[in-house]
Design a protein around this motif. Structure first.
Motif, PDB file in Angstrom:
ATOM      1  N   ALA A  73       0.849  -1.185   0.000  1.00  0.00           N
ATOM      2  CA  ALA A  73       0.000   0.000   0.000  1.00  0.00           C
ATOM      3  C   ALA A  73       0.887   1.238   0.000  1.00  0.00           C
ATOM      4  O   ALA A  73       1.977   1.238   0.569  1.00  0.00           O
ATOM      5  N   PHE A  74       0.409   2.310  -0.650  1.00  0.00           N
ATOM      6  CA  PHE A  74       1.115   3.582  -0.560  1.00  0.00           C
ATOM      7  C   PHE A  74       0.114   4.710  -0.365  1.00  0.00           C
ATOM      8  O   PHE A  74      -1.061   4.591  -0.717  1.00  0.00           O
ATOM      9  N   VAL A  75       0.603   5.815   0.190  1.00  0.00           N
ATOM     10  CA  VAL A  75      -0.155   7.059   0.274  1.00  0.00           C
ATOM     11  C   VAL A  75       0.743   8.170  -0.240  1.00  0.00           C
ATOM     12  O   VAL A  75       1.858   8.355   0.266  1.00  0.00           O
ATOM     13  N   ASP A  76       0.290   8.874  -1.247  1.00  0.00           N
ATOM     14  CA  ASP A  76       1.015  10.017  -1.796  1.00  0.00           C
ATOM     15  C   ASP A  76       0.436  11.264  -1.148  1.00  0.00           C
ATOM     16  O   ASP A  76      -0.711  11.639  -1.404  1.00  0.00           O
ATOM     17  N   ASN A  77       1.231  11.887  -0.288  1.00  0.00           N
ATOM     18  CA  ASN A  77       0.802  13.065   0.448  1.00  0.00           C
ATOM     19  C   ASN A  77       1.713  14.221   0.041  1.00  0.00           C
ATOM     20  O   ASN A  77       2.746  14.441   0.667  1.00  0.00           O
ATOM     21  N   PRO A  78       1.357  14.921  -1.048  1.00  0.00           N
ATOM     22  CA  PRO A  78       2.262  15.932  -1.617  1.00  0.00           C
ATOM     23  C   PRO A  78       2.821  16.845  -0.542  1.00  0.00           C
ATOM     24  O   PRO A  78       2.083  17.292   0.337  1.00  0.00           O
ATOM     25  N   PRO A  79       4.169  17.092  -0.554  1.00  0.00           N
ATOM     26  CA  PRO A  79       5.091  16.764  -1.655  1.00  0.00           C
ATOM     27  C   PRO A  79       5.813  15.438  -1.484  1.00  0.00           C
ATOM     28  O   PRO A  79       6.797  15.188  -2.186  1.00  0.00           O
ATOM     29  N   GLY A  80       5.399  14.573  -0.558  1.00  0.00           N
ATOM     30  CA  GLY A  80       6.076  13.300  -0.347  1.00  0.00           C
ATOM     31  C   GLY A  80       5.121  12.131  -0.401  1.00  0.00           C
ATOM     32  O   GLY A  80       3.938  12.287  -0.716  1.00  0.00           O
ATOM     33  N   TYR A  81       5.637  10.943  -0.109  1.00  0.00           N
ATOM     34  CA  TYR A  81       4.786   9.752  -0.081  1.00  0.00           C
ATOM     35  C   TYR A  81       5.387   8.762   0.904  1.00  0.00           C
ATOM     36  O   TYR A  81       6.546   8.883   1.313  1.00  0.00           O
ATOM     37  N   TYR A  82       4.587   7.766   1.281  1.00  0.00           N
ATOM     38  CA  TYR A  82       5.134   6.676   2.075  1.00  0.00           C
ATOM     39  C   TYR A  82       4.518   5.362   1.621  1.00  0.00           C
ATOM     40  O   TYR A  82       3.386   5.314   1.125  1.00  0.00           O
ATOM     41  N   VAL A  83       5.303   4.302   1.751  1.00  0.00           N
ATOM     42  CA  VAL A  83       4.878   2.945   1.421  1.00  0.00           C
ATOM     43  C   VAL A  83       4.810   2.173   2.724  1.00  0.00           C
ATOM     44  O   VAL A  83       5.666   2.330   3.596  1.00  0.00           O
ATOM     45  N   CYS A  84       3.771   1.360   2.876  1.00  0.00           N
ATOM     46  CA  CYS A  84       3.605   0.700   4.171  1.00  0.00           C
ATOM     47  C   CYS A  84       3.151  -0.743   4.029  1.00  0.00           C
ATOM     48  O   CYS A  84       2.911  -1.236   2.931  1.00  0.00           O
ATOM     49  N   CYS A  85       3.100  -1.363   5.168  1.00  0.00           N
ATOM     50  CA  CYS A  85       2.405  -2.627   5.377  1.00  0.00           C
ATOM     51  C   CYS A  85       3.193  -3.823   4.860  1.00  0.00           C
ATOM     52  O   CYS A  85       4.373  -3.720   4.553  1.00  0.00           O
ATOM     53  N   SER A  86       2.536  -4.955   4.752  1.00  0.00           N
ATOM     54  CA  SER A  86       3.212  -6.206   4.446  1.00  0.00           C
ATOM     55  C   SER A  86       3.557  -6.292   2.967  1.00  0.00           C
ATOM     56  O   SER A  86       3.324  -5.364   2.192  1.00  0.00           O
ATOM     57  N   SER A  87       4.095  -7.452   2.578  1.00  0.00           N
ATOM     58  CA  SER A  87       4.498  -7.660   1.186  1.00  0.00           C
ATOM     59  C   SER A  87       3.314  -7.949   0.270  1.00  0.00           C
ATOM     60  O   SER A  87       3.500  -8.157  -0.928  1.00  0.00           O
ATOM     61  N   PHE A  88       2.111  -7.985   0.826  1.00  0.00           N
ATOM     62  CA  PHE A  88       0.920  -8.073  -0.025  1.00  0.00           C
ATOM     63  C   PHE A  88      -0.174  -7.237   0.615  1.00  0.00           C
ATOM     64  O   PHE A  88      -0.935  -7.715   1.455  1.00  0.00           O
ATOM     65  N   SER A  89      -0.221  -5.978   0.236  1.00  0.00           N
ATOM     66  CA  SER A  89      -1.174  -5.037   0.818  1.00  0.00           C
ATOM     67  C   SER A  89      -1.569  -4.020  -0.234  1.00  0.00           C
ATOM     68  O   SER A  89      -0.932  -3.901  -1.290  1.00  0.00           O
ATOM     69  N   SER A  90      -2.625  -3.263   0.056  1.00  0.00           N
ATOM     70  CA  SER A  90      -3.099  -2.250  -0.886  1.00  0.00           C
ATOM     71  C   SER A  90      -3.897  -1.194  -0.148  1.00  0.00           C
ATOM     72  O   SER A  90      -4.617  -1.508   0.807  1.00  0.00           O
ATOM     73  N   GLY A  91      -3.748   0.058  -0.570  1.00  0.00           N
ATOM     74  CA  GLY A  91      -4.593   1.135  -0.084  1.00  0.00           C
ATOM     75  C   GLY A  91      -5.650   1.449  -1.122  1.00  0.00           C
ATOM     76  O   GLY A  91      -5.352   2.039  -2.155  1.00  0.00           O
TER      77      GLY A  91
END
Length: 393
Positions: A152-170
């Motif tokens: 899963a990722f969240v793009d929060n301008p001007p940056g972003y972060y990737v999270c969670c396990s090896s099989f996840s989705s936002g």
């Protein structure tokens, strides 16, 4: 005694009329058409009635679109060599989705309020998809890696972060920055005393890093599709019998099974939810199981649904205007005005549609105006009758 029964009858009549007037609303259907090709589907609608989705152009490739409240569809200008697919739209008219190149690699994108498209890249992975956007312009989605893993990722301008396990989705993001999606459950599911595994569960990812496992409906796995501004989530989950059912989370986060159209064997999926807690999605209406040379053919046939107070209704039964030639197969977006978008078949062709509730006198106002008028007539009749009786006496 007569007056008592007369007044009681009027009260009962008013209550019955109120209940009848509060039945499921009916809709006017608008065919959103295509961009010159043969197919289209709508995926999301904002509070202003703007719609996004994807449609074929004349050469057979696909383009993300934005449709105005009147149903006029406009193409999102797409970089050369790419197809584009619109998946969500916020109240400013910004769209997120993904670009698809000739090698089938995906790249998340975001448009501004004027429709200009920006490639968001792949967030360190092999490809990416933008799945949800809120009014602050934050995008939630999924990064796919060469290994087949996904985050899963969240793009929060001007940056972003990737999270969670090896099989996840936002899959969606609300105004508070809460993300609904899926992740591997931290609790293993046991097949036997020696065999166990981890299964995908619907999750809420909070901005402070807290993750909330929403569980299942008694089965092994679940997926969250959408989250509203109050934190309610919809999606679908396995039951104890191995069927997928649409769900809605209650205030405490507990899953509520929304059921199906076919008891015991039916399946359903929740796709979107508005701030009133109304869910839309698709549910099976029939099941066929045919085998040819040992291979199963057929399966489920689906219709679009909406809910009212947690009760699922086939949207095909609620079209009052413009429904000739249509079969609504899925409902994928709903706004707080009750407008619904999705995909159906129109005279055998796949088309995006928009459903708009037909305006009516507000309930219970119309009913009580009727009751007041009726009561006034009865009062006048009784008054005149008493006047005549006094004259005769």
């Amino acid at each position: 005694m007569t007056n008592y029964y007369l007044n009681s009858s009027l009260l009962v009549a008013c209550l019955l009329a109120t209940n009848a007037a509060q039945a499921d609303p009916t809709f006017r259907l608008t065919n959103l058409g295509t961009l010159g090709g043969s197919a289209s589907w709508a995926t999301a609608i904002n509070a202003n009635g703007q719609v996004t989705g994807s449609a074929q152009i004349a050469d057979g490739s696909y383009r993300a679109f934005i449709a105005d409240p009147n149903g006029t569809m406009r193409e999102v200008v797409t970089p050369s060599g790419f197809n584009s697919y619109g998946l969500d739209i916020n109240n400013a008219g910004q769209i997120t989705g993904y670009l698809l190149d000739t090698s089938s690699k995906r790249r998340a994108f975001l448009t501004n309020a004027h429709g200009a498209l920006s490639d968001l890249g792949t967030y360190g992975g092999n490809s990416s998809v933008g799945l949800g956007i809120n009014d602050a312009g934050q995008v939630a989605g999924q990064v796919i890696h060469n290994t087949g893993d996904a985050n899963a990722f969240v793009d929060n301008p001007p940056g972003y972060y990737v999270c969670c396990s090896s099989f996840s989705s936002g899959n969606d993001i609300n105004s508070s920055g809460q993300v609904a999606g899926f992740d591997y459950s931290r609790t293993p599911y046991y097949f036997s005393e020696t065999n166990y595994g981890h299964f995908t569960h619907a999750y809420i990812f909070n901005p402070n890093g807290q993750q909330i496992d929403l569980g299942t409906l008694g089965g092994t796995a679940s997926w969250a599709s959408a989250i509203n501004d109050t934190g309610q989530v919809t999606g679908y989950a396995y039951t104890k019998t191995g069927k997928t059912h649409a769900f809605l989370t209650a205030a405490g986060g507990q899953m509520v099974d929304l059921g199906t159209f076919i008891p015991d064997i039916g399946e359903s999926e929740g796709a979107d939810i508005n701030n009133l807690g109304q869910v839309v999605g698709k549910a099976s209406i029939s099941y066929t199981s045919n085998y040819v040379n040992g291979q199963q053919l057929g399966g489920y046939s689906y219709h679009a649904f909406t809910t009212r107070d947690g009760v699922m209704t086939d949207l095909n039964l609620l079209i009052a205007e413009g429904g000739t030639g249509w079969e609504l197969l899925s409902a994928d977006g709903i706004n707080d005005n009750g407008q619904i978008v999705g995909m159906g078949m129109f005279n055998g062709l796949q088309r995006a549609y928009l459903l708009t509730p037909i305006a009516a006198v507000p309930v219970p106002s119309a009913v009580w105006f009727f009751c007041i008028g009726l009561s006034w007539l009865v009062f006048s009749f009784r008054k005149n009758r008493n006047f005549v009786q006094s004259k005769q006496d």
